[in-house]
Design an enzyme around this catalytic site. Structure first.
Site, PDB file in Angstrom:
ATOM      1  N   LYS A  86     -23.828  10.450  32.482  1.00  0.00           N
ATOM      2  CA  LYS A  86     -22.863   9.440  31.523  1.00  0.00           C
ATOM      3  C   LYS A  86     -22.428   9.744  30.177  1.00  0.00           C
ATOM      4  O   LYS A  86     -23.248  10.435  29.993  1.00  0.00           O
ATOM      5  CB  LYS A  86     -23.498   8.342  31.583  1.00  0.00           C
ATOM      6  CG  LYS A  86     -23.029   6.878  30.448  1.00  0.00           C
ATOM      7  CD  LYS A  86     -24.036   5.862  30.444  1.00  0.00           C
ATOM      8  CE  LYS A  86     -24.235   5.052  29.662  1.00  0.00           C
ATOM      9  NZ  LYS A  86     -24.277   5.733  28.204  1.00  0.00           N
TER      10      LYS A  86
ATOM     11  N   THR B  60     -27.676   0.138  25.239  1.00  0.00           N
ATOM     12  CA  THR B  60     -27.183  -1.359  24.700  1.00  0.00           C
ATOM     13  C   THR B  60     -28.358  -2.699  24.806  1.00  0.00           C
ATOM     14  O   THR B  60     -28.666  -3.401  24.420  1.00  0.00           O
ATOM     15  CB  THR B  60     -25.890  -1.711  25.133  1.00  0.00           C
ATOM     16  OG1 THR B  60     -25.145  -1.069  25.048  1.00  0.00           O
ATOM     17  CG2 THR B  60     -25.331  -3.518  25.621  1.00  0.00           C
TER      18      THR B  60
ATOM     19  N   TYR C  40     -27.849  10.934  30.474  1.00  0.00           N
ATOM     20  CA  TYR C  40     -27.850  10.027  29.831  1.00  0.00           C
ATOM     21  C   TYR C  40     -27.434  10.578  28.576  1.00  0.00           C
ATOM     22  O   TYR C  40     -27.876  10.914  27.795  1.00  0.00           O
ATOM     23  CB  TYR C  40     -28.893   9.112  29.621  1.00  0.00           C
ATOM     24  CG  TYR C  40     -28.177   7.585  29.569  1.00  0.00           C
ATOM     25  CD1 TYR C  40     -27.023   7.149  28.629  1.00  0.00           C
ATOM     26  CD2 TYR C  40     -29.334   6.410  29.455  1.00  0.00           C
ATOM     27  CE1 TYR C  40     -26.611   6.186  27.863  1.00  0.00           C
ATOM     28  CE2 TYR C  40     -28.330   5.189  28.570  1.00  0.00           C
ATOM     29  CZ  TYR C  40     -27.676   5.398  28.447  1.00  0.00           C
ATOM     30  OH  TYR C  40     -27.471   3.563  27.766  1.00  0.00           O
TER      31      TYR C  40
END
Length: 297
Positions: free
Chosen positions: A163, A47, A135
């Protein structure tokens, strides 16, 4: 370090058409996160458009965030890059500037093998000294982390969290159980994908890595508090209210939607990094109407 837990809020990184970070705009986006008391800030995640920013601008963004946050909560920062040596340099920058951990994605043009990803992560952790969160974002990297690979990495010094994209409600318990069995006690397992993340938290996930939380932290924190209090019905009711927003995220991508929301809220007037185009016409009108109907905070 404090392991990631609770709500990790992921803001956009406003910048101009030359890729220079809008420091004032970033500060305005970070202020509500501090006021809401989020558990951590995920700076320069997907993001936050980390692949579109130069090393110097990524430093500028982190310097701004460290100053704005002033130690009130840990900052996790994206350190992914195509080359291992570049990722090491970014991770060293992050450590020197005060980040609590790095978010490392296996970014690549050529598809990577598991051994290549393993060596990449171990090298960045060893040579930077920055704690790393795996990630896992297959929608952008097109690499799949198996539980076995996560388990292998979790036993390496400095790799402290993962994550993952949250699966649907029926699959989340099995996925979480498989990961728990693969990693040592204390390893943080968190989830992204806002439309499924609440069920992942209810199933026992440690962290919600949230796009929505980067813009509407009070609403996201209300969900996290309900989960912590064991109030499943309240958490699911809050999640159900957000279904119109989740629908927009899935239709237009969360990145495009939060840029449109940030502009509508007057927090910054930036556009997504090209070649990504901002939402216009009926699509933007739908986002604005949904935003007003939900009255998020």
């Amino acid at each position: 370090m404090i392991l990631p837990n609770g709500l990790s809020a992921f803001p956009i990184t406003p910048s101009d058409t030359d890729g220079r970070v809008d420091v004032g705009g970033l500060r305005r986006l970070l202020a509500p996160l501090c006021e809401a008391g989020v558990d951590s800030i995920g700076l320069l995640g997907s993001t936050g458009s980390y692949p579109y920013l130069s090393r110097s601008e990524r430093r500028r963004a982190l310097e701004t965030a460290v100053d704005a946050v002033a130690g009130r909560m840990p900052i996790l920062v994206g350190v992914g890059a195509l080359r291992t040596d570049e990722a090491v340099a970014l991770a060293r920058d992050a450590r020197a500037l005060g980040a609590a951990a790095g978010l490392l994605a296996p970014v690549s043009y050529t598809p990577l093998t598991e051994d290549e990803v393993f060596e990449h992560f171990v090298t960045v952790a060893r040579e930077s000294g920055l704690p790393l969160c795996i990630y896992y974002n297959p929608g952008t990297t097109h690499f799949t982390f198996t539980p076995a690979l996560v388990g292998r990495l979790s036993r390496e010094p400095g790799i402290v969290a993962v994550k993952c994209p949250a699966p649907g409600r029926r699959e989340v318990i099995a996925q979480l159980t498989g990961l728990r069995e693969a990693v040592p006690d204390g390893f943080s397992i968190g989830f992204s994908g806002d439309w499924n993340a609440v069920e992942a938290l209810l199933a026992g996930g440690d962290v919600w890595y949230s796009v929505m939380g980067g813009l509407f932290p009070r609403t996201a924190m209300a969900i996290v508090r309900a989960v912590r209090d064991g109030d499943t019905d309240a958490a699911r009711a809050l999640d159900a209210r957000l279904q119109p927003l989740w629908g927009l995220f899935k239709e237009f991508s969360s990145l495009r939607v939060v840029y449109a929301c940030a502009h509508e809220l007057g927090l910054c007037s930036t556009q997504p990094p090209r070649p990504i185009l901002p939402l216009t016409g009926p699509a933007r009108d739908t986002v604005v109407r949904t935003l007003r109907d939900l009255d998020l905070h």
